[in-house]
Design a protein around this motif. Sequence first.
Motif, PDB file in Angstrom:
ATOM      1  N   SER A 223      31.055  32.704  45.621  1.00  0.00           N
ATOM      2  CA  SER A 223      31.269  33.910  45.411  1.00  0.00           C
ATOM      3  C   SER A 223      31.664  35.126  45.230  1.00  0.00           C
ATOM      4  CB  SER A 223      32.839  33.029  44.329  1.00  0.00           C
ATOM      5  OG  SER A 223      33.472  31.752  43.859  1.00  0.00           O
ATOM      6  N   ILE A 224      31.012  35.395  44.262  1.00  0.00           N
ATOM      7  CA  ILE A 224      30.305  36.924  44.393  1.00  0.00           C
ATOM      8  C   ILE A 224      29.746  37.584  45.266  1.00  0.00           C
ATOM      9  CG2 ILE A 224      29.716  38.629  42.870  1.00  0.00           C
ATOM     10  CD1 ILE A 224      32.581  37.455  41.845  1.00  0.00           C
ATOM     11  N   ALA A 245      39.069  40.011  46.663  1.00  0.00           N
ATOM     12  CA  ALA A 245      39.620  39.077  45.369  1.00  0.00           C
ATOM     13  C   ALA A 245      39.864  37.395  46.432  1.00  0.00           C
ATOM     14  CB  ALA A 245      40.471  39.510  43.995  1.00  0.00           C
ATOM     15  N   ALA A 248      36.876  36.607  47.630  1.00  0.00           N
ATOM     16  CA  ALA A 248      36.798  35.317  47.022  1.00  0.00           C
ATOM     17  C   ALA A 248      36.733  34.298  46.475  1.00  0.00           C
ATOM     18  CB  ALA A 248      35.734  36.740  45.746  1.00  0.00           C
ATOM     19  N   LEU A 250      39.389  34.111  44.752  1.00  0.00           N
ATOM     20  CA  LEU A 250      39.878  34.525  42.837  1.00  0.00           C
ATOM     21  C   LEU A 250      40.998  35.191  42.450  1.00  0.00           C
ATOM     22  CD1 LEU A 250      35.700  35.234  42.030  1.00  0.00           C
ATOM     23  CD2 LEU A 250      36.973  32.637  41.326  1.00  0.00           C
ATOM     24  N   PHE A 255      37.793  37.887  39.356  1.00  0.00           N
ATOM     25  CA  PHE A 255      37.114  38.100  40.551  1.00  0.00           C
ATOM     26  C   PHE A 255      36.159  39.825  39.355  1.00  0.00           C
ATOM     27  CE2 PHE A 255      36.676  41.593  43.367  1.00  0.00           C
ATOM     28  CZ  PHE A 255      35.080  40.913  44.099  1.00  0.00           C
TER      29      PHE A 255
END
Length: 336
Positions: A223-224, A245, A248, A250, A255
């Motif tokens: 995700s990052i 965020a 991602a 999140l 995040f």
Amino acid sequence: MITVAIVAQPYCHASGVHGVMDFFATANYCGRRTSEQPLFECHIVTADDEPVRGYSGALVTPTTRREALKPDLIVVGSALEAVVVESYVERSLAHARPLFDWLRSASDQGALLASVCTGSFVLAEAGLLEGVAATTHWRAAGLFRQRYPGVRLEVDQILVDNGQVICAGGASAFSDLCLYLVERLASPAVALACSKLLVLDNRRMEQTPYMRFYGHKAHQDASILKAQAWLEAHYAEPVAIDQVADIAALGPRTFKRRFKDATGEPPIGYLQQLRIEAAKHFLESSRDQTAQIIWRVGYEDASSFRRLFKRSVGCTMEQYRKRFSYVVPSTLAAAG
């Protein structure tokens, strides 16, 4: 006379090893006015007393057996591959292991220890930097901090002097280190004479203008990584961290925490570094006005970005351009 041992490692900056020899030979020449005897006696040594192959392929041959030498000063040279890849650090340190007891014993007997570039890894692995300040090549800073959390790394500095242990930054910083050592161990007059004879500027103080930002991606947080890729593609646009965020997938708080854990930077700091790095590129490669560059990298508040740039890079945008631009001004091109 001061006995100097210069440690050559495999994949070293060979010209740096021989450059230290040449610098102290120059100091002996410049010191003739005040001393009939040479000021320095230099030897190249290796971990196993065998020749090593430099990064360029040049062979560096020891001039004496290491254990036969009782040095007053030891300069540990770089291993350039260690700048880039963690596995190379392991390989370099495995080869350097026979040096550790020798370095500790020399330190106990009062020898002055110094490192150039990633030579600081050898001193740290031998336990000689624990609890003190050090520097290394800026690109190896992340690996160094990860491996030696008990060392206070000041990677923005070209030279860090702890009294008995001195560290220098990048591979070419051997000249800054030598100038400093000659001033300290011989005299300021001899050091000045060396700088004039070798056509060297006075010591550089900071490594910061030479640094480049490489976003840390050697992590497993998909995700990052997705957020990093998006930021690198859209840094010049208006960016809201909550928007990143969402990309991602999140929540904002999760995040921010995971981004910092994965990259070592908060999201806003990462974005600022991307914009600074882009501005540096435009300063190097174009003649655009600085205000235009600030707008081009996504900032509307010029004074705010100028302060951020100077704090991060260590000089103003104009100073950076004067130092690193490779674009010939149109007036000079026309005249030429």
